[in-house]
Write a protein that holds these residues in place. Structure first.
Motif, PDB file in Angstrom:
ATOM      1  N   LYS A  60       0.378   4.693  -7.734  1.00 28.27           N
ATOM      2  CA  LYS A  60      -0.995   4.862  -8.216  1.00 28.27           C
ATOM      3  C   LYS A  60      -0.992   4.690  -9.734  1.00 28.27           C
ATOM      4  N   ASP A  61      -1.793   3.788 -10.209  1.00 28.91           N
ATOM      5  CA  ASP A  61      -1.806   3.460 -11.641  1.00 28.91           C
ATOM      6  C   ASP A  61      -0.392   3.201 -12.153  1.00 28.91           C
ATOM      7  N   GLY A  62       0.373   2.551 -11.353  1.00 28.64           N
ATOM      8  CA  GLY A  62       1.730   2.190 -11.773  1.00 28.64           C
ATOM      9  C   GLY A  62       2.735   3.311 -11.639  1.00 28.64           C
ATOM     10  N   ILE A  63       2.294   4.482 -11.166  1.00 31.71           N
ATOM     11  CA  ILE A  63       3.210   5.632 -11.094  1.00 31.71           C
ATOM     12  C   ILE A  63       3.486   5.976  -9.629  1.00 31.71           C
ATOM     13  N   PRO A  64       4.756   6.139  -9.258  1.00 28.53           N
ATOM     14  CA  PRO A  64       5.072   6.465  -7.875  1.00 28.53           C
ATOM     15  C   PRO A  64       4.619   7.877  -7.508  1.00 28.53           C
ATOM     16  N   HIS A  65       3.977   7.992  -6.360  1.00 28.64           N
ATOM     17  CA  HIS A  65       3.508   9.297  -5.866  1.00 28.64           C
ATOM     18  C   HIS A  65       4.088   9.558  -4.491  1.00 28.64           C
ATOM     19  N   GLU A 108      11.534  13.113  13.573  1.00 26.03           N
ATOM     20  CA  GLU A 108      12.149  12.404  12.442  1.00 26.03           C
ATOM     21  C   GLU A 108      11.690  13.051  11.148  1.00 26.03           C
ATOM     22  N   ILE A 109      12.528  12.923  10.133  1.00 20.98           N
ATOM     23  CA  ILE A 109      12.048  13.270   8.790  1.00 20.98           C
ATOM     24  C   ILE A 109      11.255  12.065   8.289  1.00 20.98           C
ATOM     25  N   ILE A 110      10.059  12.333   7.784  1.00 22.05           N
ATOM     26  CA  ILE A 110       9.274  11.221   7.216  1.00 22.05           C
ATOM     27  C   ILE A 110       8.797  11.596   5.820  1.00 22.05           C
ATOM     28  N   VAL A 111       9.016  10.698   4.895  1.00 21.69           N
ATOM     29  CA  VAL A 111       8.360  10.833   3.589  1.00 21.69           C
ATOM     30  C   VAL A 111       7.690   9.498   3.283  1.00 21.69           C
ATOM     31  N   GLU A 112       6.555   9.587   2.648  1.00 21.50           N
ATOM     32  CA  GLU A 112       5.810   8.362   2.323  1.00 21.50           C
ATOM     33  C   GLU A 112       5.401   8.418   0.858  1.00 21.50           C
ATOM     34  N   GLY A 113       5.368   7.247   0.243  1.00 22.55           N
ATOM     35  CA  GLY A 113       4.921   7.205  -1.144  1.00 22.55           C
ATOM     36  C   GLY A 113       4.039   6.009  -1.411  1.00 22.55           C
ATOM     37  N   ARG A 114       3.290   6.128  -2.486  1.00 21.52           N
ATOM     38  CA  ARG A 114       2.420   5.027  -2.928  1.00 21.52           C
ATOM     39  C   ARG A 114       2.553   4.905  -4.443  1.00 21.52           C
ATOM     40  N   ASP A 167       0.850  -1.189   0.000  1.00 18.21           N
ATOM     41  CA  ASP A 167       0.000   0.000   0.000  1.00 18.21           C
ATOM     42  C   ASP A 167       0.890   1.244   0.000  1.00 18.21           C
ATOM     43  N   SER A 168       1.841   1.277   0.912  1.00 22.36           N
ATOM     44  CA  SER A 168       2.719   2.454   0.950  1.00 22.36           C
ATOM     45  C   SER A 168       4.091   2.076   1.493  1.00 22.36           C
TER      46      SER A 168
END
Ligand SMILES: NC(=O)c1ccc[n+]([C@@H]2O[C@H](COP(=O)([O-])OP(=O)(O)OC[C@H]3O[C@@H](n4cnc5c(N)ncnc54)[C@H](O)[C@@H]3O)[C@@H](O)[C@H]2O)c1
Ligand SMILES: O=C(O)[C@H](O)COP(=O)(O)O
Length: 613
Positions: free
Chosen positions: A519-524, A511-517, A489-490
């Motif tokens: 979507k339709d095959g494209i990283p966000h 903390e520094i946090i970045v999250e990605g997912r 999921d992420s």
């Protein structure tokens, strides 16, 4: 060699044709500093799971060659079958130099992208150092990799592949041939006749049928030897601490302890690899435990026998005969007591030397090396995790996401605060055993390390590089109530105990946090600190923290537009209405300092950062 890093668009076909993925992903242009010593040729990031219609518009980093010069160079330092050479020549410039001195090898290696060897070339640490980062694959046309310094290869990010199956039968047949020839004095009788003698009484042999054969090392070759020995009517026992007993049972061999094997056998055939544990495992003490008059066959590696101890055991009759294809030092000295011993039959490391095996090995290694240079993960990789093609294929967009999250996170760190702890949190509906994260971890390491160093990180050296830099990468799984059909999921990347140049990226925990997912095959990018955003991870990104108020998107958009910077995406995440908000803006071009300054001068903007992906 002149190589232009360029952004290209891959056709859907190019993306979907090969279910393979990047052990050697090229650095992205933003952080790239090419040196003339590392050649690059198309290495593609596969997005097989994507809708082809969408794929065609996805930018994929390719380091395109500007001319035919960009063909890789493969040095073949020992004789390789013609069929394998053909595979290599169709793809690369092939330099077959079969009698290079170590000095010549060191001089030539910086010009090579791959090196193919058999057992006669010592691929030492010096070779990797002399390669100055260009050597990317060492192919061992055969099984044993004890002539390749694996640790040095890994440290230099060089993949080592071998051809583990094509010479198995040849080695097993040679073991059987040596056993029979030794038992019937074939070599000595032949030499005697050629010297004009007729010595029928001198060369009375021993029979194989009904004798006990101990197979030491019940792997590929050992089990084929056992199978053939059963056919000769021998009683076969085997010792191998790691072999499954059902495989032995299926062949009709009994797995026993080391001591039982060596103390009960009439013939002992060696088929284990040379490792620190097996080095000189046959020595004065172990020869002393053997049945008097035992016969030994070695087609594995010379180093598993203490050769001086074997000479003593032959001299005192403990060992009646030995048949040896391999030696501690090859070739052994001409006056070697072992080679010259009248009860020893020798061959010059011929186990794999049949026409059939050499053609098979050549094709197996050529395909593995070409595949690796093309960015595929070889199934016979010796110093990198083997990730099955299906897993690679479904993880492909997450691999891109992982690298970009690492790259973003590290750029958010304030200068001077060293990164020590990285926590990666995977949210997935899958059972943990069904999610192989090694590739993702490697790519996050790549994303974090490459922008701040000159190190080239790939799947081979990622864990080693992280360790060397004191980077502790821990991984956590969070279970997600979605479909297990979707691998993840992420992904969240947390950098602990650091200061950020963009306070908005710091979560409550400091903390520094970045999250990605995906979507339709494209990283966000979907989370920065505690602000939810949604911006596709392409091009570059500007993050602005501001007071949430109307008109901000328009103001910043105008500044960028009037500077001819194309905005691909904009997304605003806020904690509460009219309080703090983060604006994530995707931009195709890199804004000038003046443009960025103007953004900083917008009254409601509290901080901003420009990040390269
Ligand atoms: N003479 C030649 O030309 C020639 C040709 C092929 C292979 N080889 C050599 O033969 C050996 C076996 O090759 P393979 O393809 O069967 O390899 P393999 O990996 O399939 O089998 C080796 C087996 O040895 C076992 N083993 C490891 N440590 C052991 C120990 N301490 N005691 C007993 N068994 C142990 C392993 O569990 C494994 O089952 C290797 O050393 C290889 O280099 C030589
Ligand atoms: O390990 C092997 O594959 C064998 O020892 C064969 O070695 P070679 O390729 O040098 O004949």
């Amino acid at each position: 060699m002149a190589i232009a890093p360029s952004k290209c668009f891959l056709s859907p076909k190019a993306l979907t044709d090969r279910p393979s993925i990047l052990p050697f992903p090229a650095k992205s242009p933003s952080s790239l500093s090419f040196t003339s010593s590392r050649s690059n040729f198309p290495i593609q990031t596969l997005r097989k799971s994507l809708d082809p219609a969408k794929i065609s518009t996805l930018p994929v980093e390719i380091h395109a060659a500007t001319s035919s010069e960009a063909k890789p160079t493969i040095l073949v330092s020992e004789k390789l079958g013609e069929a394998g050479l053909e595979v290599l020549r169709s793809f690369a410039d092939v330099d077959c130099s079969y009698s290079l001195s170590q000095e010549d090898l060191l001089a030539r290696i910086p010009l090579c992208d791959a090196l193919i060897v058999r057992s006669g070339t010592q691929v030492t640490r010096e070779v990797f150092e002399a390669a100055k980062g260009r050597l990317r694959v060492v192919g061992r046309a055969g099984v044993g990799i004890d002539n390749v310094d694996l640790q040095a290869a890994t440290e230099h990010g060089c993949l080592v592949v071998n051809a583990p199956t094509a010479n198995t039968v040849a080695a097993a047949e040679h073991g059987i041939a040596l056993m029979a020839a030794m038992a019937r004095n074939v070599a000595a009788a032949d030499a005697s006749m050629k010297a004009g003698k007729w010595q029928r009484n001198k060369y009375v042999g021993v029979s194989l049928v009904g004798k006990t054969l101990a197979v030491m090392g019940f792997g590929k070759v050992g089990s084929e030897v056992a199978r053939r020995a059963k056919g000769l009517g021998m009683h076969v026992i085997a010792h191998d601490p790691y072999a499954p007993s059902d495989r032995a049972r299926a062949i009709g061999a009994e797995l026993v302890s080391f001591d039982e094997a060596i103390s009960t056998a009439d013939f002992i055939s060696l088929h284990m690899p040379l490792t620190p544990t097996t080095s000189k495992v046959f020595n004065d003490e172990t020869f002393g435990k053997m049945k008097k008059g035992v016969r030994i066959i070695n087609v594995a590696r010379g180093g598993v026998i203490d050769e001086d101890a074997l000479v003593r055991a032959l001299d005192n009759g403990t060992v009646a005969q030995a048949a040896l294809d391999v030696f501690t030092v090859e070739p052994p000295s001409k006056d070697s007591k072992l080679v010259q011993h009248e009860n020893v039959t020798v061959t010059p490391h011929l186990g794999a030397s049949t026409k059939e095996a050499q053609e098979g090995v050549a094709i197996e290694i050529a395909e593995a090396v070409v595949g690796a240079l093309n960015g595929e993960l070889a199934a016979t990789a010796v110093n990198a995790p083997m990730v099955p093609a299906e897993v690679l294929s479904e993880l492909a967009p997450y691999v891109v996401l992982a690298e970009k999250l690492g790259r973003l996170a590290v750029q958010l760190v304030a200068g001077g605060s060293g990164i020590k702890g990285v926590k990666v949190v995977y949210s997935s509906a899958r059972d943990p055993d069904d999610l192989d994260t090694r590739l993702l971890r490697a790519m996050i390491t790549k994303g974090i390390v490459e922008p701040i160093s000159s190190v080239f990180v790939n799947l081979v050296n990622a864990d080693y590089t992280a360790k060397q830099r004191g980077l502790r990468i821990s991984e956590e799984r969070v279970s997600h109530d979605g479909s297990p059909e979707v691998p993840l999921d992420s992904i969240q990347v947390h950098l602990g105990n650091v200061e950020s140049k963009f306070a908005g990226a710091m979560a409550d925990a400091g903390e520094i946090i970045v999250e990605g997912r995906v979507k339709d095959g494209i990283p966000h990018l979907t989370l920065v600190g505690s602000f939810s955003v949604d911006v596709s991870l392409e091009g570059n990104i500007i993050l602005c923290r501001q007071v949430d108020q109307p008109g901000m998107i328009g103001k910043v958009g105008n500044i960028l537009g009037s500077s001819n910077v194309n905005v691909s995406f904009m997304s605003v995440g806020r904690t509460a209405a009219r309080k703090q908000a983060i604006m994530a803006i995707g931009v195709d071009e890199e804004p000038t300092k003046e443009t960025l300054k103007k953004i900083g001068e917008v009254p409601a903007v509290e901080e901003f950062v420009f990040l390269k992906l």
